[in-house]
Design a protein around this motif. Sequence first.
Motif, PDB file in Angstrom:
ATOM      1  N   UNK A   6      84.298 -26.916  58.787  1.00 27.49           N
ATOM      2  CA  UNK A   6      84.514 -27.132  60.212  1.00 27.49           C
ATOM      3  C   UNK A   6      85.959 -26.803  60.577  1.00 27.49           C
ATOM      4  N   UNK A   7      86.171 -26.666  61.842  1.00 28.97           N
ATOM      5  CA  UNK A   7      87.471 -26.309  62.392  1.00 28.97           C
ATOM      6  C   UNK A   7      88.037 -27.547  63.066  1.00 28.97           C
ATOM      7  N   UNK A   8      89.286 -27.917  62.740  1.00 32.13           N
ATOM      8  CA  UNK A   8      89.890 -29.092  63.363  1.00 32.13           C
ATOM      9  C   UNK A   8      90.207 -28.826  64.835  1.00 32.13           C
ATOM     10  N   UNK A   9      90.965 -27.774  65.106  1.00 33.66           N
ATOM     11  CA  UNK A   9      91.302 -27.378  66.463  1.00 33.66           C
ATOM     12  C   UNK A   9      91.244 -25.852  66.541  1.00 33.66           C
ATOM     13  N   UNK A  10      90.647 -25.356  67.596  1.00 28.00           N
ATOM     14  CA  UNK A  10      90.602 -23.901  67.741  1.00 28.00           C
ATOM     15  C   UNK A  10      89.443 -23.438  68.592  1.00 28.00           C
ATOM     16  N   UNK A  11      89.038 -22.200  68.320  1.00 28.56           N
ATOM     17  CA  UNK A  11      87.990 -21.548  69.100  1.00 28.56           C
ATOM     18  C   UNK A  11      86.962 -20.964  68.144  1.00 28.56           C
ATOM     19  N   UNK A  80      88.396 -29.445  69.477  1.00 32.88           N
ATOM     20  CA  UNK A  80      89.532 -30.362  69.414  1.00 32.88           C
ATOM     21  C   UNK A  80      89.120 -31.532  68.524  1.00 32.88           C
ATOM     22  N   UNK A  81      89.896 -31.799  67.494  1.00 30.20           N
ATOM     23  CA  UNK A  81      89.593 -32.877  66.534  1.00 30.20           C
ATOM     24  C   UNK A  81      88.167 -32.754  65.990  1.00 30.20           C
ATOM     25  N   UNK A  82      87.787 -31.540  65.636  1.00 35.97           N
ATOM     26  CA  UNK A  82      86.488 -31.209  65.045  1.00 35.97           C
ATOM     27  C   UNK A  82      85.301 -31.449  65.980  1.00 35.97           C
ATOM     28  N   UNK A  83      85.573 -31.583  67.280  1.00 33.69           N
ATOM     29  CA  UNK A  83      84.512 -31.789  68.265  1.00 33.69           C
ATOM     30  C   UNK A  83      84.543 -30.647  69.280  1.00 33.69           C
TER      31      UNK A  83
END
Length: 142
Positions: A6-11, A80-83
């Motif tokens: 998963x991505x913590x913060x991004x697109x 943002x914050x994996x959400x």
Amino acid sequence: MLEITSLKDGIVIDHIKSGLGIKIFNLLSLDELSEEVALILNAKSSSQGRKDIVKIAGNLDINLDAVAIIDPNATINFIKNEEVVEKKTLDLPKETRGILKCQNPTCITTSERNIESKFILIDRKEKMYKCAYCDHIYDVEE
């Protein structure tokens, strides 16, 4: 099986038609970023069979019109914050600047360095644009 974390913060650019992910990667010049970028090709998809995915770490301002020109059916998820905090669907832009390059060798945009290309959408279904300067027809599918 390949595990995609998963991505913590991004697109996340998701639901890209298989084979078009690399075009989006190149058009956005993602190889020049200092942030982590993942290009996933031919991922399994229940709705599409196969799809490409691009994940970009960090809060960048990407050109959504450029993504839409390559694949207007792709979706953009802001993480943002994996959400997922925002999800955008795309549509072909009515006008583009500096994304497409006119293929007419006599067009002013090919001979003058300081003139930014400008294209106007003339056929949404066929993904066709017309150069605003020389009327050259640009077929995005080609």
